[in-house]
Motif scaffolding. Sequence first.
Motif, mmCIF file in Angstrom:
data_model
loop_
_atom_site.group_PDB
_atom_site.id
_atom_site.type_symbol
_atom_site.label_atom_id
_atom_site.label_comp_id
_atom_site.label_asym_id
_atom_site.label_seq_id
_atom_site.Cartn_x
_atom_site.Cartn_y
_atom_site.Cartn_z
ATOM 1 N N HIS A 131 10.404 8.621 -0.243
ATOM 2 C CA HIS A 131 10.000 7.399 0.449
ATOM 3 C C HIS A 131 11.156 6.416 0.539
ATOM 4 C CE1 HIS A 131 7.392 3.538 0.547
ATOM 5 N NE2 HIS A 131 7.613 3.974 1.767
ATOM 6 N N ALA A 173 0.815 -1.223 0.000
ATOM 7 C CA ALA A 173 0.000 0.000 0.000
ATOM 8 C C ALA A 173 0.844 1.268 0.000
ATOM 9 C CB ALA A 173 -0.940 -0.002 1.198
ATOM 10 N N TYR A 174 2.097 1.168 0.421
ATOM 11 C CA TYR A 174 2.973 2.340 0.476
ATOM 12 C C TYR A 174 3.724 2.594 -0.828
ATOM 13 C CZ TYR A 174 2.414 1.743 5.560
ATOM 14 O OH TYR A 174 1.925 1.610 6.819
ATOM 15 N N ARG A 175 3.610 1.714 -1.784
ATOM 16 C CA ARG A 175 4.416 1.814 -3.012
ATOM 17 C C ARG A 175 4.192 3.096 -3.799
ATOM 18 N NH1 ARG A 175 3.607 -4.363 -4.792
ATOM 19 N NH2 ARG A 175 5.001 -5.267 -3.230
ATOM 20 N N SER A 176 3.015 3.679 -3.706
ATOM 21 C CA SER A 176 2.708 4.868 -4.512
ATOM 22 C C SER A 176 3.113 6.173 -3.830
ATOM 23 C CB SER A 176 1.216 4.907 -4.842
ATOM 24 O OG SER A 176 0.461 5.091 -3.658
ATOM 25 N N LEU A 177 3.685 6.126 -2.647
ATOM 26 C CA LEU A 177 4.049 7.364 -1.949
ATOM 27 C C LEU A 177 5.021 8.216 -2.761
ATOM 28 C CD1 LEU A 177 4.372 6.090 1.712
ATOM 29 C CD2 LEU A 177 2.656 7.651 0.805
ATOM 30 N N HIS A 178 5.986 7.586 -3.399
ATOM 31 C CA HIS A 178 6.932 8.338 -4.219
ATOM 32 C C HIS A 178 6.182 9.028 -5.368
ATOM 33 C CE1 HIS A 178 10.127 9.689 -6.662
ATOM 34 N NE2 HIS A 178 11.049 8.873 -6.241
ATOM 35 N N ASP A 179 5.225 8.340 -5.978
ATOM 36 C CA ASP A 179 4.431 8.915 -7.069
ATOM 37 C C ASP A 179 3.579 10.095 -6.595
ATOM 38 O OD1 ASP A 179 5.497 6.918 -8.656
ATOM 39 O OD2 ASP A 179 3.751 5.608 -8.424
ATOM 40 N N GLU A 180 3.247 10.114 -5.309
ATOM 41 C CA GLU A 180 2.433 11.195 -4.739
ATOM 42 C C GLU A 180 3.288 12.386 -4.309
ATOM 43 O OE1 GLU A 180 -0.880 11.195 -4.656
ATOM 44 O OE2 GLU A 180 -0.927 9.218 -5.589
ATOM 45 N N THR A 213 12.321 2.673 2.287
ATOM 46 C CA THR A 213 11.718 1.458 2.826
ATOM 47 C C THR A 213 12.758 0.625 3.557
ATOM 48 O OG1 THR A 213 12.109 0.251 0.769
ATOM 49 C CG2 THR A 213 9.960 1.315 1.011
#
Length: 103
Positions: A20, A9-16, A22
């Motif tokens: 990020h 669920a955290y994978r899109s943080l960079h896209d937002e 990990t």
Amino acid sequence: VVISDCWAAYRSLHDEGYMHFTVNHSIMFVDETTGAHTNTIKSTWKQAKALLSPYNRKADYVYLLVEYMFRLKCKAEGIDPFCKFIQIVATIDWSTIDSTDSH
């Protein structure tokens, strides 16, 4: 900056737009390259959760979290929380407070 485990669920943080990092806890607890770890937030969240009732975790606990943050800030500054609270209350212009507002 967001530091998290590798939950999908955290994978899109960079896209937002977030920076990020990990940490894969199945391999290590501190990323050797970046130094990223989740120990601090896990400890902080454990302390904050201790203020919450274990029987009613769905309640609106924003005020308990604010109190926790206030006490933590006072501790970091070496200030007595009660004295700081009284100081803050003394500076409020109570004539501007709407007594009919329930919040």
